[in-house]
Design a protein around this motif. Structure first.
Motif, PDB file in Angstrom:
ATOM      1  N   THR A 180       0.814  -1.224   0.000  1.00  0.00           N
ATOM      2  CA  THR A 180       0.000   0.000   0.000  1.00  0.00           C
ATOM      3  C   THR A 180       0.842   1.266   0.000  1.00  0.00           C
ATOM      4  O   THR A 180       0.300   2.374   0.069  1.00  0.00           O
TER       5      THR A 180
ATOM      6  N   LEU B  82       7.700   1.000  -2.425  1.00  0.00           N
ATOM      7  CA  LEU B  82       8.023   0.022  -3.479  1.00  0.00           C
ATOM      8  C   LEU B  82       6.904  -0.993  -3.672  1.00  0.00           C
ATOM      9  O   LEU B  82       6.585  -1.378  -4.795  1.00  0.00           O
TER      10      LEU B  82
ATOM     11  N   SER C 239      -1.146  -2.276   7.259  1.00  0.00           N
ATOM     12  CA  SER C 239      -1.859  -2.162   8.536  1.00  0.00           C
ATOM     13  C   SER C 239      -2.821  -0.979   8.582  1.00  0.00           C
ATOM     14  O   SER C 239      -3.660  -0.890   9.464  1.00  0.00           O
ATOM     15  N   THR C 240      -2.728  -0.056   7.593  1.00  0.00           N
ATOM     16  CA  THR C 240      -3.559   1.153   7.640  1.00  0.00           C
ATOM     17  C   THR C 240      -4.697   1.073   6.624  1.00  0.00           C
ATOM     18  O   THR C 240      -4.445   0.990   5.406  1.00  0.00           O
TER      19      THR C 240
ATOM     20  N   LYS D 107      -4.664   3.683   3.681  1.00  0.00           N
ATOM     21  CA  LYS D 107      -3.735   3.428   2.571  1.00  0.00           C
ATOM     22  C   LYS D 107      -4.288   2.330   1.659  1.00  0.00           C
ATOM     23  O   LYS D 107      -4.121   2.371   0.443  1.00  0.00           O
TER      24      LYS D 107
ATOM     25  N   ASP E 211      -1.955  -6.422  10.808  1.00  0.00           N
ATOM     26  CA  ASP E 211      -0.771  -5.928  11.499  1.00  0.00           C
ATOM     27  C   ASP E 211       0.232  -7.079  11.564  1.00  0.00           C
ATOM     28  O   ASP E 211       0.093  -7.990  12.382  1.00  0.00           O
ATOM     29  N   LEU E 212       1.222  -7.016  10.708  1.00  0.00           N
ATOM     30  CA  LEU E 212       2.145  -8.139  10.547  1.00  0.00           C
ATOM     31  C   LEU E 212       3.201  -8.191  11.646  1.00  0.00           C
ATOM     32  O   LEU E 212       4.082  -9.047  11.611  1.00  0.00           O
TER      33      LEU E 212
ATOM     34  N   ARG F  64       8.746  -1.231   9.030  1.00  0.00           N
ATOM     35  CA  ARG F  64       8.644   0.059   9.736  1.00  0.00           C
ATOM     36  C   ARG F  64       9.857   0.149  10.635  1.00  0.00           C
ATOM     37  O   ARG F  64      10.052  -0.677  11.519  1.00  0.00           O
ATOM     38  N   TYR F  65      10.716   1.132  10.336  1.00  0.00           N
ATOM     39  CA  TYR F  65      11.963   1.264  11.097  1.00  0.00           C
ATOM     40  C   TYR F  65      11.705   1.879  12.463  1.00  0.00           C
ATOM     41  O   TYR F  65      10.930   2.818  12.598  1.00  0.00           O
TER      42      TYR F  65
ATOM     43  N   ARG G  70       7.996 -12.366   7.558  1.00  0.00           N
ATOM     44  CA  ARG G  70       8.484 -12.869   6.263  1.00  0.00           C
ATOM     45  C   ARG G  70       8.754 -14.374   6.338  1.00  0.00           C
ATOM     46  O   ARG G  70       8.556 -15.096   5.366  1.00  0.00           O
TER      47      ARG G  70
ATOM     48  N   VAL H   7      12.371  -8.122  -0.127  1.00  0.00           N
ATOM     49  CA  VAL H   7      13.017  -6.831  -0.393  1.00  0.00           C
ATOM     50  C   VAL H   7      13.657  -6.298   0.883  1.00  0.00           C
ATOM     51  O   VAL H   7      12.968  -6.056   1.883  1.00  0.00           O
TER      52      VAL H   7
ATOM     53  N   GLY I 269      18.545  -0.479  -3.362  1.00  0.00           N
ATOM     54  CA  GLY I 269      19.303   0.770  -3.262  1.00  0.00           C
ATOM     55  C   GLY I 269      18.438   1.828  -2.601  1.00  0.00           C
ATOM     56  O   GLY I 269      17.388   1.517  -2.018  1.00  0.00           O
TER      57      GLY I 269
ATOM     58  N   VAL J 196      15.726   4.480  -2.402  1.00  0.00           N
ATOM     59  CA  VAL J 196      14.535   4.787  -3.203  1.00  0.00           C
ATOM     60  C   VAL J 196      13.628   5.727  -2.414  1.00  0.00           C
ATOM     61  O   VAL J 196      13.390   5.535  -1.214  1.00  0.00           O
TER      62      VAL J 196
ATOM     63  N   THR K  80      10.564   6.731  -0.970  1.00  0.00           N
ATOM     64  CA  THR K  80       9.285   6.081  -0.638  1.00  0.00           C
ATOM     65  C   THR K  80       8.649   6.801   0.556  1.00  0.00           C
ATOM     66  O   THR K  80       9.142   7.829   1.013  1.00  0.00           O
TER      67      THR K  80
HETATM   68  N1  LIG Z   1      13.270   2.883   0.453  1.00  0.00           N
HETATM   69  C1  LIG Z   1      14.543   2.534   0.449  1.00  0.00           C
HETATM   70  O1  LIG Z   1      15.453   3.352   0.193  1.00  0.00           O
HETATM   71  C2  LIG Z   1      14.926   1.107   0.738  1.00  0.00           C
HETATM   72  C3  LIG Z   1      16.289   0.761   0.684  1.00  0.00           C
HETATM   73  C4  LIG Z   1      16.662  -0.567   0.945  1.00  0.00           C
HETATM   74  C5  LIG Z   1      15.691  -1.509   1.264  1.00  0.00           C
HETATM   75  N2  LIG Z   1      14.383  -1.130   1.327  1.00  0.00           N
HETATM   76  C6  LIG Z   1      13.392  -2.148   1.705  1.00  0.00           C
HETATM   77  O2  LIG Z   1      12.286  -2.107   0.823  1.00  0.00           O
HETATM   78  C7  LIG Z   1      11.099  -2.535   1.516  1.00  0.00           C
HETATM   79  C8  LIG Z   1       9.996  -1.534   1.241  1.00  0.00           C
HETATM   80  O3  LIG Z   1      10.431  -0.279   1.741  1.00  0.00           O
HETATM   81  P1  LIG Z   1       9.698   1.088   1.394  1.00  0.00           P
HETATM   82  O4  LIG Z   1      10.744   2.142   1.521  1.00  0.00           O
HETATM   83  O5  LIG Z   1       8.917   0.945   0.133  1.00  0.00           O
HETATM   84  O6  LIG Z   1       8.695   1.207   2.638  1.00  0.00           O
HETATM   85  P2  LIG Z   1       7.439   2.175   2.918  1.00  0.00           P
HETATM   86  O7  LIG Z   1       7.217   3.140   1.806  1.00  0.00           O
HETATM   87  O8  LIG Z   1       7.664   2.744   4.287  1.00  0.00           O
HETATM   88  O9  LIG Z   1       6.225   1.154   2.954  1.00  0.00           O
HETATM   89  C9  LIG Z   1       6.164   0.202   3.979  1.00  0.00           C
HETATM   90  C10 LIG Z   1       4.934  -0.654   3.815  1.00  0.00           C
HETATM   91  O10 LIG Z   1       4.899  -1.574   4.917  1.00  0.00           O
HETATM   92  C11 LIG Z   1       3.605  -1.548   5.513  1.00  0.00           C
HETATM   93  N3  LIG Z   1       3.687  -1.854   6.938  1.00  0.00           N
HETATM   94  C12 LIG Z   1       4.392  -1.194   7.894  1.00  0.00           C
HETATM   95  N4  LIG Z   1       4.154  -1.720   9.097  1.00  0.00           N
HETATM   96  C13 LIG Z   1       3.271  -2.754   8.910  1.00  0.00           C
HETATM   97  C14 LIG Z   1       2.625  -3.674   9.770  1.00  0.00           C
HETATM   98  N5  LIG Z   1       2.830  -3.649  11.088  1.00  0.00           N
HETATM   99  N6  LIG Z   1       1.791  -4.580   9.237  1.00  0.00           N
HETATM  100  C15 LIG Z   1       1.565  -4.613   7.891  1.00  0.00           C
HETATM  101  N7  LIG Z   1       2.155  -3.765   7.023  1.00  0.00           N
HETATM  102  C16 LIG Z   1       2.984  -2.841   7.524  1.00  0.00           C
HETATM  103  C17 LIG Z   1       3.136  -0.112   5.264  1.00  0.00           C
HETATM  104  O11 LIG Z   1       1.713   0.002   5.346  1.00  0.00           O
HETATM  105  P3  LIG Z   1       1.016   0.610   6.684  1.00  0.00           P
HETATM  106  O12 LIG Z   1       1.741   1.899   6.962  1.00  0.00           O
HETATM  107  O13 LIG Z   1      -0.403   0.761   6.352  1.00  0.00           O
HETATM  108  O14 LIG Z   1       1.207  -0.423   7.718  1.00  0.00           O
HETATM  109  C18 LIG Z   1       3.622   0.129   3.848  1.00  0.00           C
HETATM  110  O15 LIG Z   1       2.711  -0.405   2.917  1.00  0.00           O
HETATM  111  C19 LIG Z   1      11.487  -2.643   2.995  1.00  0.00           C
HETATM  112  O16 LIG Z   1      11.686  -3.996   3.329  1.00  0.00           O
HETATM  113  C20 LIG Z   1      12.806  -1.886   3.088  1.00  0.00           C
HETATM  114  O17 LIG Z   1      13.664  -2.417   4.079  1.00  0.00           O
HETATM  115  C21 LIG Z   1      13.979   0.149   1.075  1.00  0.00           C
END
Ligand SMILES: NC(=O)c1ccc[n+]([C@@H]2O[C@H](COP(=O)([O-])OP(=O)(O)OC[C@H]3O[C@@H](n4cnc5c(N)ncnc54)[C@H](OP(=O)(O)O)[C@@H]3O)[C@@H](O)[C@H]2O)c1
Length: 276
Positions: free
Chosen positions: A10, A13, A33-34, A37, A59-60, A89-90, A114, A136, A194, A196, A198
């Protein structure tokens, strides 16, 4: 119509990939979880008038919720072509937080969910013609380690340590999955996109949020650009049971991060933890 399940589908990426596969005419099941979204994704999906979108609110961080999701998805989808694991979620700052089931937060969301989804959906994946799981994360980044004597980080906790441990645990999850399901035809791909741009910074506290947004403005790829090599891999996955990639570059698997014995040790410890 192929079925594509995306955790974190949602935002960021995961959402980029969801919209891509909807445009391709797939049935996309996005987990997040939202509710808001999820609704936003369904609205965009309707406007595309292609494919079919389903939103599953979960809520995972909860092991019970992960198991419930696996049960529901496996019952609703006897054949799953792609499982993409993006939910994250960091929690880099602040004290140690645990879930209702007593697991450290990053361990639960970024790794356990996962683990449960990958192994739990294996049977419906192997029923597909060319099944693939994409986890990912950050393979190839030489930071963090598994704290074998204290996986839940009850001593000397830091958010960074927990986050990095979850990354390394996912490298080993891929290796173990490849070993345990070697003959099943499911390709498990560890993938580092890399940097991105987001929705990720939104959940960070200040001043980290502003700093990460500034970094994203300067250095990050856009989601549409970053998803191009991802969909190339997802549509034509390697024949090997496990491979790791950083963008378009395939990573060697000879380092400690992908150690087979460590992978099987973590698999056993995890099984033990979740069966208690
Ligand atoms: N962005 C980067 O630069 C980058 C770099 C390296 C690796 N990655 C990896 O790429 C992946 C995606 O990252 P992103 O940057 O695209 O993240 P993002 O934009 O923050 O999206 C995170 C997603 O996870 C969901 N989420 C968070 N907590 C959750 C929960 N408790 N239960 C269910 N869903 C949950 C969020 O939805 P809700 O908020 O609704 O829960 C959202 O859909 C991650 O594994 C990240 O480590 C990203």
């Amino acid at each position: 119509m192929q079925t594509v399940i995306i955790t974190g589908g949602t935002d960021g990426l995961g959402k980029g990939l969801a919209l891509h596969y909807l445009r391709q005419g797939a049935h996309v099941v996005a987990l997040g979880s939202t509710a808001g979204k999820g609704e936003a994704l369904l609205t965009e999906a309707r406007a595309l008038a292609a494919g079919r979108a389903t939103f599953v609110r979960a809520d995972l961080t909860s092991l019970a919720a992960c198991r419930g999701v696996v049960e529901r998805l496996a019952a609703d989808h006897p054949v799953v072509d792609k499982l993409i694991l993006c939910a994250q979620r960091y929690r880099l700052l602040g004290g140690r937080a645990t879930t209702g089931e007593g697991f450290e937060h990053s361990f639960a969301l970024a790794y356990l969910s996962r683990f449960v989804l990958s192994h739990g959906l294996h049977d419906v994946l192997r029923a597909a013609r060319r099944p693939v799981v994409m986890n990912v994360g950050t393979p190839g980044v030489p930071l963090g380690r598994i704290h074998w004597d204290d996986l839940q980080l009850t001593r000397a906790y830091s958010g960074t340590k927990a986050t990095l441990q979850s990354f390394r645990a996912n490298d080993l999850l891929g290796v173990a999955f490849g070993v345990l399901h070697a003959a099943s035809g499911v390709s498990y791909v560890g993938y580092n996109p890399g940097v991105v741009s987001t929705g990720m910074p939104a959940s960070l506290p200040q001043p980290l949020r502003a700093g990460t947004r500034a970094l994203f403005t300067l250095f990050a790829a856009s989601v549409p650009k970053a998803t191009v090599p991802m969909t190339a891999l997802l549509d034509d996955p390697p024949a090997e049971p496990f491979t790791a990639h950083w963008g378009r570059r395939r990573l060697p698997l000879d380092g400690r991060a992908f150690d087979r014995d460590d992978a099987l040790r973590l698999h056993e410890l995890t099984q033990e933890l979740i069966s208690r």
